[in-house]
Design an enzyme around this catalytic site. Structure first.
Site, PDB file in Angstrom:
ATOM      1  N   HIS A 122     -61.421  -8.473  20.315  1.00 20.24           N
ATOM      2  CA  HIS A 122     -60.861  -8.500  21.086  1.00 20.24           C
ATOM      3  C   HIS A 122     -61.205  -8.637  22.687  1.00 20.24           C
ATOM      4  CE1 HIS A 122     -57.087  -9.029  18.631  1.00 20.24           C
ATOM      5  NE2 HIS A 122     -58.020  -9.996  18.387  1.00 20.24           N
ATOM      6  N   GLU A 133     -60.146  -6.106  24.980  1.00 21.04           N
ATOM      7  CA  GLU A 133     -60.307  -4.829  24.321  1.00 21.04           C
ATOM      8  C   GLU A 133     -60.726  -3.926  24.587  1.00 21.04           C
ATOM      9  OE1 GLU A 133     -55.694  -6.306  24.019  1.00 21.04           O
ATOM     10  OE2 GLU A 133     -58.171  -7.077  23.693  1.00 21.04           O
ATOM     11  N   CYS A 138     -52.468  -6.340  21.016  1.00 19.95           N
ATOM     12  CA  CYS A 138     -52.142  -6.112  19.888  1.00 19.95           C
ATOM     13  C   CYS A 138     -52.316  -4.850  19.059  1.00 19.95           C
ATOM     14  CB  CYS A 138     -53.209  -7.332  19.062  1.00 19.95           C
ATOM     15  SG  CYS A 138     -54.654  -6.836  18.433  1.00 19.95           S
ATOM     16  N   CYS A 174     -55.783  -3.664  18.277  1.00 21.40           N
ATOM     17  CA  CYS A 174     -56.397  -3.233  19.590  1.00 21.40           C
ATOM     18  C   CYS A 174     -55.811  -1.477  20.126  1.00 21.40           C
ATOM     19  CB  CYS A 174     -56.155  -3.531  21.074  1.00 21.40           C
ATOM     20  SG  CYS A 174     -57.424  -5.252  20.816  1.00 21.40           S
TER      21      CYS A 174
END
Length: 151
Positions: free
Chosen positions: A80, A82, A105, A108
């Site tokens: 992801h 992040e 999410c 994360c």
């Protein structure tokens, strides 16, 4: 340009996150992130396959399956945005602000907490993960407005 037309520093960071999202190799959703501290960009990240793995845009997504055998929507190949941004930032992320195009999410959030991020600013609601009490003392802010086209 007048002072009232000049974008704020925060809006500029979010605009940069949207530009970075266009580098995404995810076939389903383009997400971008910017780690900022003391007015300076520390790192950026976008969602996509790990190093040396094929991109979803080239070979399709790799989906996990639920216990009943049905596919899970989230791709398990993708790192992801992040996480990529925080990996690039390393210990400099402590006390930083994370600007991200989409609400982080549940996978994360633990990474965000362990990195020591003090604030998350997001643009687009995404997923059913608004369990705010689970996310520690990180300040959360939604930024409104239009920032360009991403999936």
């Amino acid at each position: 340009m007048t002072a009232s037309q000049r974008p704020t520093a925060g809006r500029t960071m979010m605009e940069i996150a949207h530009v970075v999202a266009r580098r995404s190799t995810c076939a389903r959703l383009q997400v971008g992130a910017v780690v900022e501290k003391d007015g300076k960009i520390i790192s950026t990240g976008y969602n996509g396959a790990p190093k040396s793995m094929p991109h979803c845009t080239d070979v399709g997504c790799l989906h996990d399956h639920a216990e009943d055998g049905s596919p899970v929507l989230s791709c398990i190949r993708s790192v992801h945005a992040e996480v990529n941004a925080l990996l690039q930032a390393g210990p400099r992320a402590e006390g930083a602000t994370l600007y991200v195009t989409h609400y982080p999410c549940k996978r994360c959030w633990p990474v965000i907490l362990n990195a020591g991020v003090k604030q998350v600013v997001f643009h687009t609601e995404y997923g059913p993960w608004n369990h705010r009490s689970e996310y520690g003392d990180v300040k959360l802010k939604k930024m409104k407005g239009s920032f360009g086209e991403t999936k």
